[in-house]
Design an enzyme around this catalytic site. Sequence first.
Site, PDB file in Angstrom:
ATOM      1  N   TRP A   1      19.957  29.154  47.107  1.00 59.15           N
ATOM      2  CA  TRP A   1      19.801  30.481  47.683  1.00 59.15           C
ATOM      3  C   TRP A   1      18.935  31.403  46.845  1.00 59.15           C
ATOM      4  CZ3 TRP A   1      21.317  33.795  43.982  1.00 59.15           C
ATOM      5  CH2 TRP A   1      22.294  33.356  43.075  1.00 59.15           C
TER       6      TRP A   1
ATOM      7  N   GLU B   1      16.747  18.929  40.194  1.00 56.42           N
ATOM      8  CA  GLU B   1      16.497  20.095  39.346  1.00 56.42           C
ATOM      9  C   GLU B   1      17.814  20.843  39.280  1.00 56.42           C
ATOM     10  OE1 GLU B   1      16.294  23.616  38.172  1.00 56.42           O
ATOM     11  OE2 GLU B   1      15.065  24.063  39.926  1.00 56.42           O
TER      12      GLU B   1
ATOM     13  N   CYS C   1      17.469  29.525  37.341  1.00 52.00           N
ATOM     14  CA  CYS C   1      17.866  28.436  36.444  1.00 52.00           C
ATOM     15  C   CYS C   1      17.099  28.475  35.134  1.00 52.00           C
ATOM     16  CB  CYS C   1      17.686  27.098  37.134  1.00 52.00           C
ATOM     17  SG  CYS C   1      16.024  26.833  37.759  1.00 52.00           S
TER      18      CYS C   1
ATOM     19  N   SER D   1       7.047  29.037  34.994  1.00 45.58           N
ATOM     20  CA  SER D   1       6.811  28.472  36.324  1.00 45.58           C
ATOM     21  C   SER D   1       5.354  28.579  36.739  1.00 45.58           C
ATOM     22  CB  SER D   1       7.688  29.191  37.361  1.00 45.58           C
ATOM     23  OG  SER D   1       9.051  29.061  37.039  1.00 45.58           O
TER      24      SER D   1
END
Length: 494
Positions: free
Chosen positions: A167, A267, A301, A458
């Site tokens: 989510w 992941e 995360c 990222s």
Amino acid sequence: MSDLSYAAPPVSGRDAPFAIPTGLLIGADWVDAAGGGRIAILDPANGETLTHVADADEAEGLAAVDAAAAAAAGWAATAPRKRADILLACFHAMMAEQEWLAQLISLENGKALGDARGEVAYAAEFFRWYAEEAVRINGELAIAPGGTNRILVQYQPIGIALLITPWNFPAAMATRKIAPALAAGCTCILKPSEETPLTALAIAEIMRRAGVPAGVVNVINTTKPAPVCSAILHDPRVRKLSFTGSTQVGRKLLREAADTVISSSMELGGNAPFLVLDDADLDAAIEGAMIAKMRNAGEACTAANRFYVQRGIHDRFVVALCQRMGALKVGRGTDADTQCGAMINRASIDKIERLVTDAVDRGAEIRLGGRTPDGPGFFYPPSVIANVQPGSAILDEEVFGPVAAVIPFDDPEQAIALANATEYGLAAYVYSENLKAALQIADRIECGMIAVNRGLVSDAAAPFGGVKQSGLGREGSHHGLIEYCEAKYIAVSW
């Protein structure tokens, strides 16, 4: 298309591009669940219901496999350039609706609009990146060492893929899986989180309109993920599983996948350490800490969870971090001035409260925040807790919220040992003006991704993934494409 849809609010004075489907995408059609079940989607900013979406059971899950199987041969045979063109069309279609999608993400997820805009851009980039990679699935040709034959290796699509997303990044986690699957020539079934399915449904409709053939991407929502996913994974036509979520759920899915020996990419959870050495640029370290900790209000995360700060800079770091975090505006994500939005649900607030209380009971000091505000919605203030003691649960569990736990250390060897004292190994951050020392530390930290003197790791072009119990495989980069391929070796003599 079913007439079941959600009329999202207009953006910037214009109407939404389309009403968001709230059914299941199976093959060419949006359909309702056979049993008529519906899932309530809540607004985290006030706890009220936004709309309802279809709630699939095992039968719909297997119908999605049928649709993916019917489209599989045709999509695998589609020329790489054609697949690339379609993915690039998806990129442009998403970016054309960036503001609308950002508003939608903020609405159902609670995150600040600035974070949501960044997510849409990041999510769309996977379509562009894999449009470029789709035409570069290169094989190999070599002579066997004994000279007996040629070794020909080609990469073929692995097959139907089940993609399960969380989510917290409802757009980016979907495209990070869909784009490489389609680039490789696979068809797929996306199961988004039942907390935030609207974004995934909107992206699926955008992809349909951009030219993705029927059955190549199927989407099912369900409040019964265990039996539905089990039914899909036990269908022999399904050959790939990609999951982003908790380590606990990842272990269960790996057991399910083992029954039919399905290739699995995982992941999973993180517990990112953020190391600040005495010689670090304090301003740069604080700026990086704000990104690593407060991106998506800490619900990531990769979020920095444990701040290990050398004693020579520790006190100044804590003061500066409190000043920056304390200045953030907390509020509804869709409000233009909000910098820290709502948490996803009440359970998230309960977990944060439990971890903070435990740390304080063990001797930690609350320097900022640390108390759930009154009023509607699922909010928690940016918080800093200092002098966190060994054995505190917040050092072992992801807080998944806007709480920074700060721990002093004396020398780099101690910091490395503390950073590695966890079952997780996803991301870590190191700040030092001595690049040699920082890289030596990075080399010894047990994580799949290390950011040196920056607060963000990222990137669609970089391999995203962890070690230890933070996962298996990589997403993004060329590595993410190979996850959806099988290497076929052909021995040839001529």
